[in-house]
Design a protein around this motif. Sequence first.
Motif, mmCIF file in Angstrom:
data_model
loop_
_atom_site.group_PDB
_atom_site.id
_atom_site.type_symbol
_atom_site.label_atom_id
_atom_site.label_comp_id
_atom_site.label_asym_id
_atom_site.label_seq_id
_atom_site.Cartn_x
_atom_site.Cartn_y
_atom_site.Cartn_z
ATOM 1 N N TRP A 89 0.839 -1.195 0.000
ATOM 2 C CA TRP A 89 0.000 0.000 0.000
ATOM 3 C C TRP A 89 0.875 1.247 0.000
ATOM 4 C CZ3 TRP A 89 -2.682 2.343 4.792
ATOM 5 C CH2 TRP A 89 -3.556 3.365 4.408
ATOM 6 N N LEU A 90 1.908 1.265 0.822
ATOM 7 C CA LEU A 90 2.830 2.396 0.869
ATOM 8 C C LEU A 90 3.447 2.640 -0.503
ATOM 9 C CD1 LEU A 90 4.414 4.579 2.418
ATOM 10 C CD2 LEU A 90 6.003 2.768 3.145
ATOM 11 N N LEU A 91 3.897 1.584 -1.163
ATOM 12 C CA LEU A 91 4.488 1.723 -2.503
ATOM 13 C C LEU A 91 3.454 2.226 -3.512
ATOM 14 C CD1 LEU A 91 7.468 0.943 -3.538
ATOM 15 C CD2 LEU A 91 6.908 0.304 -1.226
ATOM 16 N N GLN A 92 2.211 1.758 -3.417
ATOM 17 C CA GLN A 92 1.160 2.241 -4.313
ATOM 18 C C GLN A 92 0.964 3.751 -4.155
ATOM 19 O OE1 GLN A 92 -2.172 -0.159 -3.083
ATOM 20 N NE2 GLN A 92 -1.610 -1.869 -4.412
ATOM 21 N N VAL A 93 0.920 4.200 -2.912
ATOM 22 C CA VAL A 93 0.727 5.631 -2.642
ATOM 23 C C VAL A 93 1.911 6.439 -3.166
ATOM 24 C CG1 VAL A 93 0.572 7.352 -0.789
ATOM 25 C CG2 VAL A 93 -0.819 5.270 -0.682
ATOM 26 N N ILE A 94 3.110 5.960 -2.923
ATOM 27 C CA ILE A 94 4.297 6.662 -3.398
ATOM 28 C C ILE A 94 4.306 6.746 -4.919
ATOM 29 C CG2 ILE A 94 6.818 6.518 -3.601
ATOM 30 C CD1 ILE A 94 6.786 5.311 -0.719
ATOM 31 N N MET A 95 4.096 5.618 -5.573
ATOM 32 C CA MET A 95 4.175 5.588 -7.031
ATOM 33 C C MET A 95 3.067 6.417 -7.699
ATOM 34 S SD MET A 95 6.926 3.919 -7.507
ATOM 35 C CE MET A 95 6.984 3.387 -9.221
ATOM 36 N N ALA A 96 1.971 6.657 -6.999
ATOM 37 C CA ALA A 96 0.869 7.462 -7.541
ATOM 38 C C ALA A 96 0.960 8.934 -7.148
ATOM 39 C CB ALA A 96 -0.472 6.885 -7.063
ATOM 40 N N HIS A 97 1.922 9.304 -6.331
ATOM 41 C CA HIS A 97 2.011 10.682 -5.846
ATOM 42 C C HIS A 97 2.176 11.652 -7.020
ATOM 43 C CE1 HIS A 97 3.417 14.251 -3.725
ATOM 44 N NE2 HIS A 97 2.855 13.718 -2.651
ATOM 45 N N PRO A 98 1.417 12.738 -7.039
ATOM 46 C CA PRO A 98 1.461 13.681 -8.167
ATOM 47 C C PRO A 98 2.863 14.247 -8.462
ATOM 48 C CG PRO A 98 -0.367 14.218 -6.703
ATOM 49 C CD PRO A 98 0.412 13.127 -6.032
ATOM 50 N N GLN A 99 3.679 14.451 -7.444
ATOM 51 C CA GLN A 99 5.011 15.030 -7.657
ATOM 52 C C GLN A 99 6.027 14.006 -8.167
ATOM 53 O OE1 GLN A 99 6.389 17.383 -4.344
ATOM 54 N NE2 GLN A 99 4.375 18.298 -4.077
ATOM 55 N N LEU A 100 5.603 12.758 -8.324
ATOM 56 C CA LEU A 100 6.507 11.718 -8.798
ATOM 57 C C LEU A 100 6.074 11.150 -10.153
ATOM 58 C CD1 LEU A 100 7.030 9.918 -5.371
ATOM 59 C CD2 LEU A 100 8.572 11.547 -6.502
ATOM 60 N N GLN A 101 5.214 11.866 -10.838
ATOM 61 C CA GLN A 101 4.736 11.417 -12.147
ATOM 62 C C GLN A 101 5.624 12.005 -13.247
ATOM 63 O OE1 GLN A 101 2.313 8.995 -12.010
ATOM 64 N NE2 GLN A 101 2.846 9.369 -9.874
#
Length: 145
Positions: A89-101
């Motif tokens: 879940w933590l990785l999902q949130v990180i990978m979806a973070h707007p500043q990391l797109q």
Amino acid sequence: MIDGYTISSSPEAMDLSLIHSYISRSYWAKGIGQETLAVAIANSLSFGVFLHSGEQVGFARMITDRATFAYMADVFILEEHRGKGLSKWLLQVIMAHPQLQGLRRLLLATRDAHGLYVQFGFKALAKPETFMEVLHSDIYSKNLL
């Protein structure tokens, strides 16, 4: 979402004492000073996993320019909270973070969690011969900060 837990990227929410307690005993940053870690966290995009009571039980940070590159570091879930899907879940949130797109490259280093990270697109370096490093493996024992 996992019942009983939340994830926050608010810098104010992070429990530096808890994070330092874990990271300073880890294989990757054994002995890191709390001041050094505080500077590292302040200059990163950090994510914490929390019980609804506010107690922190997990952490990860992205060292990033937020435009082209990010390096994932210091990922952990406290042992008593493992096995519930929190790291995924933590990785999902990180990978979806707007500043990391839209980043060109994301990197990380791990000794034992390849199975987790491959689920999120990470793989061995395609051309490891193009990467170089300066490694000061005993730097934390010198207490420079």
